[in-house]
Design a protein around this motif. Structure first.
Motif, short mmCIF file in Angstrom:
data_model
loop_
_atom_site.label_atom_id
_atom_site.label_comp_id
_atom_site.label_asym_id
_atom_site.label_seq_id
_atom_site.Cartn_x
_atom_site.Cartn_y
_atom_site.Cartn_z
N TRP A 53 -29.90 -55.21 35.67
CA TRP A 53 -31.14 -54.40 35.67
C TRP A 53 -32.23 -55.00 36.55
CZ3 TRP A 53 -28.42 -55.92 31.33
CH2 TRP A 53 -28.72 -57.19 30.83
N PRO A 100 -36.32 -55.57 26.36
CA PRO A 100 -35.35 -54.54 25.94
C PRO A 100 -35.60 -53.18 26.58
CG PRO A 100 -36.03 -55.85 24.06
CD PRO A 100 -36.90 -56.28 25.20
N ALA A 101 -36.86 -52.83 26.79
CA ALA A 101 -37.16 -51.53 27.40
C ALA A 101 -36.60 -51.45 28.82
CB ALA A 101 -38.66 -51.28 27.39
N GLU A 104 -32.80 -51.06 28.52
CA GLU A 104 -32.43 -49.71 28.07
C GLU A 104 -32.65 -48.67 29.17
OE1 GLU A 104 -30.84 -48.78 25.48
OE2 GLU A 104 -30.77 -50.76 24.54
N GLU A 105 -33.70 -48.84 29.96
CA GLU A 105 -33.94 -47.90 31.07
C GLU A 105 -32.79 -47.95 32.07
OE1 GLU A 105 -35.05 -46.39 34.90
OE2 GLU A 105 -34.75 -48.54 34.49
N THR A 107 -29.73 -48.92 31.37
CA THR A 107 -28.56 -48.39 30.68
C THR A 107 -28.50 -46.87 30.77
OG1 THR A 107 -28.62 -50.23 29.12
CG2 THR A 107 -27.33 -48.31 28.48
N GLN A 108 -29.63 -46.22 30.51
CA GLN A 108 -29.67 -44.77 30.53
C GLN A 108 -29.58 -44.22 31.96
OE1 GLN A 108 -33.06 -43.41 28.27
NE2 GLN A 108 -32.59 -44.79 26.56
N TRP A 116 -26.40 -54.69 21.85
CA TRP A 116 -27.32 -55.76 21.49
C TRP A 116 -26.71 -56.56 20.35
CZ3 TRP A 116 -31.55 -56.93 24.30
CH2 TRP A 116 -32.02 -55.96 25.19
#
Length: 373
Positions: A53, A100-101, A104-105, A107-108, A116
């Protein structure tokens, strides 16, 4: 007559030469030393960007496509009788996964799968691991695989010989040659070699080899030192990444620990300071390694391009000259897609790798800065 000269006998050069030869071109592969003995050999063989990421989005389509084709590539090499590169899906545990945000961004956006993990879940995945004192949660990327890169390079060399590629080791290229405003060959330590197509896969040396041209790729060497432990087979199971350093277990019990990030030019020497740093990192994460022999200590020079995004494509000022270089820490995972893309451009075929914006990889894409770890 040679249709295409590929300069650089590492992973990029081998994969590119193989793809061009499979399409029917007469290919010569040149390297100033022995094939596959620079950064392609020196790395860890993880088939994923570290902290994926954190990277520019241009990395993602190359990584995804390569990850999908690696199993079939390894099987194809085995079917040719070229040996086993030991592709294995050992997964990747990242102990310090950032905000985490942000994760997750990513990931999506790229439809990636991850989990996790609490400390208990991590211990179930890797019982031999000792978690850092500041541990909060980990990311588990189950689908991440690895290859044993020296064996992959050995298999690729045998495949190149079967596909009729002319391999010329110990031939140093000094500069590219042009005639009537297009590429005409290269000047080397054995004289002038002519070809109407030249592909530069020369890693950290690419910028120096093209410095006489109007547009020059920004590629610089970054030294990475590694340790190799000789452990017991099966004692460690997962690739572990923590604070920018990784521990990679091989099938035979050997364990790679790396790596440093040193901007020291083309100096490939190893240092006692990094030796002890990597040893302590290994012992802290895996105390079981304290009883393992340290078998080797080496370094390689990663080819760093701005933002870690490689240069892929035809030179804007010199038709017939192509570049496939600057992959930084991600040469193994980006290799098949990069070679396929450059071969498609040389052969004037539709691009095989989807979702590519070629301007992202162009030599004239503009100045960038990087601070990747």
């Amino acid at each position: 007559m040679t249709d295409c000269i590929v300069v650089g006998g590492g992973l990029m050069g081998m994969l590119t030469a193989r793809e061009l030869a499979k399409a029917g071109l007469a290919v010569s592969l040149l390297d100033k030393g022995a094939l596959g003995r620079e950064s392609s050999w020196a790395g860890g063989g993880i088939l994923s960007p570290l902290y994926p990421w954190r990277y520019d989005q241009a990395i993602q389509p190359l990584a995804r496509w390569s990850q999908q084709v690696y199993p079939s590539l390894v099987k194809e090499l085995q079917a040719e009788g070229c040996g086993d590169a030991e592709w294995s899906q050992s997964g990747l545990l990242i102990l310090d996964p950032d905000d985490p945000a942000r994760v997750e961004e990513w990931t999506q956006r790229f439809q990636s799968t991850l989990e996790w993990c609490s400390d208990d879940a991590v211990r179930k995945l890797e019982p031999a691991l000792t978690l850092p004192s500041n541990f909060t949660q980990a990311v588990w990327l189950e689908n991440v695989a690895q290859v044993r890169n020296p064996r992959l390079l050995k298999a690729l060399r045998q495949s190149l010989e079967q596909h009729g590629v002319e391999i010329r080791s110990e031939v140093e290229v000094f500069k590219v040659l042009q005639q009537k405003n297009r590429i005409s060959g290269v000047e080397t330590s054995v004289g002038t070699l002519a070809a109407e197509c030249v592909v530069m896969c020369s890693g950290a040396w690419t910028g120096d080899l093209l410095k006489g041209l109007k547009t020059t790729p920004e590629v610089s060497p970054v030294r990475g030192q590694m340790l190799l432990f000789r452990g017991a087979a099966g004692a460690l199971k997962r690739i572990v990444l923590s604070a920018g350093h990784y521990v990679i277990p091989r099938q035979d019990g050997r364990v790679l620990v790396g790596s440093s990030m040193e901007r020291v030019g083309f100096d490939k020497s190893v240092t006692d300071a990094v030796y002890h740093e990597l040893k302590e990192i290994a012992y802290d994460l895996f105390p079981i390694l304290q009883s393992a022999e340290i078998e080797a200590h080496w370094s390689g020079l990663r080819p760093e391009a701005p933002k870690g995004v490689p240069y892929l494509g035809e030179h804007p000022d010199l038709p017939g000259l192509y570049v496939n270089a600057g992959h930084f820490r991600n040469g193994l995972v980006l290799g098949p897609a990069s070679a396929q893309t450059v071969a498609d451009l040389v052969l004037q075929r539709p691009l095989s790798v989807p979702d590519l914006n070629l301007q992202d990889y162009a030599l004239d894409r503009g100045a960038m800065t990087t601070n990747l770890q």
